[in-house]
Motif scaffolding. Structure first.
Motif, PDB file in Angstrom:
ATOM      1  N   PRO A 157      33.736 -10.892  43.369  1.00 31.08           N
ATOM      2  CA  PRO A 157      34.521 -12.116  43.160  1.00 31.08           C
ATOM      3  C   PRO A 157      35.933 -11.920  43.719  1.00 31.08           C
ATOM      4  CG  PRO A 157      33.379 -11.468  41.148  1.00 31.08           C
ATOM      5  CD  PRO A 157      33.219 -10.334  42.111  1.00 31.08           C
ATOM      6  N   TYR A 158      36.582 -13.031  44.046  1.00 32.26           N
ATOM      7  CA  TYR A 158      37.887 -12.973  44.706  1.00 32.26           C
ATOM      8  C   TYR A 158      38.897 -12.137  43.916  1.00 32.26           C
ATOM      9  CZ  TYR A 158      42.284 -14.505  46.755  1.00 32.26           C
ATOM     10  OH  TYR A 158      43.525 -14.528  47.352  1.00 32.26           O
ATOM     11  N   GLY A 159      38.971 -12.356  42.611  1.00 34.92           N
ATOM     12  CA  GLY A 159      39.941 -11.613  41.804  1.00 34.92           C
ATOM     13  C   GLY A 159      39.703 -10.123  41.840  1.00 34.92           C
ATOM     14  N   ASP A 160      38.435  -9.716  41.826  1.00 34.11           N
ATOM     15  CA  ASP A 160      38.114  -8.288  41.884  1.00 34.11           C
ATOM     16  C   ASP A 160      38.435  -7.709  43.264  1.00 34.11           C
ATOM     17  OD1 ASP A 160      37.303  -8.072  39.253  1.00 34.11           O
ATOM     18  OD2 ASP A 160      35.219  -8.584  39.706  1.00 34.11           O
ATOM     19  N   GLN A 161      38.295  -8.525  44.316  1.00 34.46           N
ATOM     20  CA  GLN A 161      38.691  -8.041  45.644  1.00 34.46           C
ATOM     21  C   GLN A 161      40.193  -7.770  45.694  1.00 34.46           C
ATOM     22  OE1 GLN A 161      37.341  -9.991  49.163  1.00 34.46           O
ATOM     23  NE2 GLN A 161      35.255 -10.292  48.421  1.00 34.46           N
ATOM     24  N   ARG A 162      40.984  -8.617  45.027  1.00 35.98           N
ATOM     25  CA  ARG A 162      42.431  -8.371  45.001  1.00 35.98           C
ATOM     26  C   ARG A 162      42.751  -7.109  44.204  1.00 35.98           C
ATOM     27  NH1 ARG A 162      45.351 -12.653  47.324  1.00 35.98           N
ATOM     28  NH2 ARG A 162      46.879 -10.984  47.535  1.00 35.98           N
ATOM     29  N   LEU A 163      42.008  -6.859  43.129  1.00 37.12           N
ATOM     30  CA  LEU A 163      42.195  -5.622  42.373  1.00 37.12           C
ATOM     31  C   LEU A 163      41.802  -4.414  43.215  1.00 37.12           C
ATOM     32  CD1 LEU A 163      40.828  -6.724  38.875  1.00 37.12           C
ATOM     33  CD2 LEU A 163      43.210  -6.262  39.472  1.00 37.12           C
ATOM     34  N   LEU A 164      40.737  -4.563  44.024  1.00 34.24           N
ATOM     35  CA  LEU A 164      40.348  -3.478  44.926  1.00 34.24           C
ATOM     36  C   LEU A 164      41.454  -3.227  45.956  1.00 34.24           C
ATOM     37  CD1 LEU A 164      38.401  -1.388  46.052  1.00 34.24           C
ATOM     38  CD2 LEU A 164      37.194  -3.241  47.247  1.00 34.24           C
ATOM     39  N   GLY A 165      42.133  -4.290  46.392  1.00 33.39           N
ATOM     40  CA  GLY A 165      43.256  -4.113  47.303  1.00 33.39           C
ATOM     41  C   GLY A 165      44.350  -3.259  46.699  1.00 33.39           C
ATOM     42  N   VAL A 166      44.608  -3.431  45.398  1.00 34.97           N
ATOM     43  CA  VAL A 166      45.590  -2.582  44.707  1.00 34.97           C
ATOM     44  C   VAL A 166      45.059  -1.154  44.611  1.00 34.97           C
ATOM     45  CG1 VAL A 166      46.841  -2.197  42.549  1.00 34.97           C
ATOM     46  CG2 VAL A 166      46.562  -4.513  43.433  1.00 34.97           C
ATOM     47  N   ALA A 167      43.759  -1.011  44.348  1.00 35.48           N
ATOM     48  CA  ALA A 167      43.165   0.328  44.281  1.00 35.48           C
ATOM     49  C   ALA A 167      43.340   1.061  45.607  1.00 35.48           C
ATOM     50  CB  ALA A 167      41.686   0.232  43.915  1.00 35.48           C
ATOM     51  N   LEU A 168      43.162   0.348  46.722  1.00 34.25           N
ATOM     52  CA  LEU A 168      43.358   0.962  48.031  1.00 34.25           C
ATOM     53  C   LEU A 168      44.818   1.367  48.227  1.00 34.25           C
ATOM     54  CD1 LEU A 168      41.136  -1.366  50.251  1.00 34.25           C
ATOM     55  CD2 LEU A 168      40.759   1.061  49.787  1.00 34.25           C
ATOM     56  N   SER A 189      41.864 -16.653  34.416  1.00 34.41           N
ATOM     57  CA  SER A 189      41.318 -15.407  33.896  1.00 34.41           C
ATOM     58  C   SER A 189      41.635 -14.233  34.815  1.00 34.41           C
ATOM     59  CB  SER A 189      39.803 -15.531  33.706  1.00 34.41           C
ATOM     60  OG  SER A 189      39.231 -14.303  33.308  1.00 34.41           O
ATOM     61  N   GLU A 190      41.462 -14.448  36.129  1.00 34.62           N
ATOM     62  CA  GLU A 190      41.749 -13.393  37.097  1.00 34.62           C
ATOM     63  C   GLU A 190      43.235 -13.044  37.098  1.00 34.62           C
ATOM     64  OE1 GLU A 190      38.271 -14.394  40.424  1.00 34.62           O
ATOM     65  OE2 GLU A 190      40.191 -15.446  40.466  1.00 34.62           O
ATOM     66  N   THR A 191      44.085 -14.061  36.989  1.00 35.49           N
ATOM     67  CA  THR A 191      45.531 -13.819  36.934  1.00 35.49           C
ATOM     68  C   THR A 191      45.893 -13.010  35.702  1.00 35.49           C
ATOM     69  OG1 THR A 191      46.031 -15.849  38.156  1.00 35.49           O
ATOM     70  CG2 THR A 191      47.796 -14.920  36.810  1.00 35.49           C
ATOM     71  N   GLY A 192      45.257 -13.317  34.575  1.00 30.85           N
ATOM     72  CA  GLY A 192      45.511 -12.564  33.350  1.00 30.85           C
ATOM     73  C   GLY A 192      45.159 -11.094  33.492  1.00 30.85           C
ATOM     74  N   ARG A 193      44.044 -10.808  34.156  1.00 28.29           N
ATOM     75  CA  ARG A 193      43.654  -9.412  34.390  1.00 28.29           C
ATOM     76  C   ARG A 193      44.661  -8.712  35.289  1.00 28.29           C
ATOM     77  NH1 ARG A 193      38.016  -8.930  36.858  1.00 28.29           N
ATOM     78  NH2 ARG A 193      38.407  -6.710  36.495  1.00 28.29           N
ATOM     79  N   PHE A 194      45.161  -9.428  36.292  1.00 29.10           N
ATOM     80  CA  PHE A 194      46.132  -8.815  37.203  1.00 29.10           C
ATOM     81  C   PHE A 194      47.442  -8.542  36.488  1.00 29.10           C
ATOM     82  CE2 PHE A 194      48.636  -7.992  40.906  1.00 29.10           C
ATOM     83  CZ  PHE A 194      47.735  -7.525  41.849  1.00 29.10           C
ATOM     84  N   MET A 195      47.854  -9.450  35.615  1.00 30.45           N
ATOM     85  CA  MET A 195      49.073  -9.220  34.830  1.00 30.45           C
ATOM     86  C   MET A 195      48.926  -7.974  33.964  1.00 30.45           C
ATOM     87  SD  MET A 195      49.933 -13.172  33.761  1.00 30.45           S
ATOM     88  CE  MET A 195      51.353 -12.750  32.720  1.00 30.45           C
ATOM     89  N   TRP A 196      47.748  -7.823  33.363  1.00 30.26           N
ATOM     90  CA  TRP A 196      47.478  -6.632  32.539  1.00 30.26           C
ATOM     91  C   TRP A 196      47.635  -5.365  33.367  1.00 30.26           C
ATOM     92  CZ3 TRP A 196      43.521  -3.131  33.509  1.00 30.26           C
ATOM     93  CH2 TRP A 196      43.308  -2.160  32.536  1.00 30.26           C
ATOM     94  N   LEU A 197      47.124  -5.385  34.611  1.00 33.22           N
ATOM     95  CA  LEU A 197      47.217  -4.215  35.478  1.00 33.22           C
ATOM     96  C   LEU A 197      48.680  -3.920  35.835  1.00 33.22           C
ATOM     97  CD1 LEU A 197      46.091  -1.989  37.275  1.00 33.22           C
ATOM     98  CD2 LEU A 197      45.731  -3.714  39.067  1.00 33.22           C
ATOM     99  N   LEU A 198      49.452  -4.947  36.160  1.00 28.41           N
ATOM    100  CA  LEU A 198      50.852  -4.722  36.507  1.00 28.41           C
ATOM    101  C   LEU A 198      51.626  -4.105  35.355  1.00 28.41           C
ATOM    102  CD1 LEU A 198      51.933  -7.838  38.609  1.00 28.41           C
ATOM    103  CD2 LEU A 198      51.135  -5.606  39.388  1.00 28.41           C
TER     104      LEU A 198
END
Length: 264
Positions: A157-168, A189-198
């Motif tokens: 999913p798009y949000g997980d691809q953006r998280l993978l971009g951070v992993a890279l 929902s995806e934005t919330g997960r990204f905020m948690w990661l930041l």
């Protein structure tokens, strides 16, 4: 109480494209372990500032320093080697490879083994490979997509691809992350997960510079915010001060957006 040490220092930087002033006399500091956001209308100079910091664009005047060292004249890969790693607005992953192999490929760039080690499968190469595979698992767990490790990156999913971009980006072993509109196109929902990661990365001591248009997200994660308009800094401070600043509301947020950000 000691003052925080500056990580990134932008001192009187200007960028001119012919007669157009993209950035005018910009000065600010991103301190060690701080999550600093740059916001402003389209064309305000945010991405131009990123391009100057990361070596993609030469400033007309001024200087950029990272941990006291000047970045003047350095190429993007040289800037990245100092620990400043950038993500871009467009997601860039190896879609035909698994999520795990994406991160492992990134880690191989910093592996210790030599070409001879690899060709001969020497013990040092085998040990290095084991360490890199463990590091890949740790990075995927950190960003929260370890359950997708063996899926193809292009199928995420798009949000997980953006998280993978951070992993890279993390595979490059950064000391500072520069994130260019990382939640653009994400759902709530995806934005919330990204905020948690930041927040998690910041709590681990990572210095972060963020450009983003999602104001509730910016207000919810930032330690400080700098507001640009027509290439100039018009306000700087913590989220509570920025959302109530009359000039910021007039130039960018607007009354309705300011109210939404206040309830983030």
């Amino acid at each position: 109480m000691t003052s925080p040490a500056p990580a990134l220092t932008i001192e009187r930087v200007a960028v001119h494209f012919g007669g157009l002033v993209a950035i005018a006399d910009m000065t600010f500091v991103d301190n060690e372990g701080e999550l600093l956001s740059l916001i402003g209308p389209n064309g305000a100079g945010k991405t131009t500032a990123f391009n100057v910091i990361t070596g993609f664009l030469k400033p007309s005047k001024g200087e950029v320093r990272y941990r006291g060292a000047s970045l003047k004249g350095l190429k993007p890969h040289q800037v990245a080697s100092l620990g400043l790693v950038r993500t871009f607005q467009r997601t860039s992953v190896f879609g035909a490879h698994t999520v795990f192999d994406n991160v492992l490929t990134g880690l191989h760039l910093s592996g210790r083994s030599t070409l001879l080690d690899t060709l001969l499968r020497l013990p040092r190469e085998r040990q290095s490979e084991q360490e890199l595979r463990e590091a890949a698992r740790e990075i995927l767990a950190l960003v929260g997509i370890d359950n997708h490790a063996h899926e193809y990156a292009g199928a995420l999913p798009y949000g997980d691809q953006r998280l993978l971009g951070v992993a890279l980006a993390l595979a490059a072993k950064p000391s500072m992350l520069l994130l260019d509109e990382p939640v653009s196109g994400m759902n709530a929902s995806e934005t919330g997960r990204f905020m948690w990661l930041l927040r998690k990365l910041r709590d681990l001591g990572m210095t972060i510079l963020l450009v983003e248009h999602d104001m509730p997200m910016v207000m919810g994660v930032s330690d400080r915010i700098i507001v640009l308009n027509y290439g100039r800094i018009i306000a700087e401070g913590p989220p509570a001060a920025i959302r109530e600043n009359p000039e910021v509301i007039r130039a960018y947020l607007g009354q309705a957006a300011a109210k939404r950000a206040a309830h983030a």
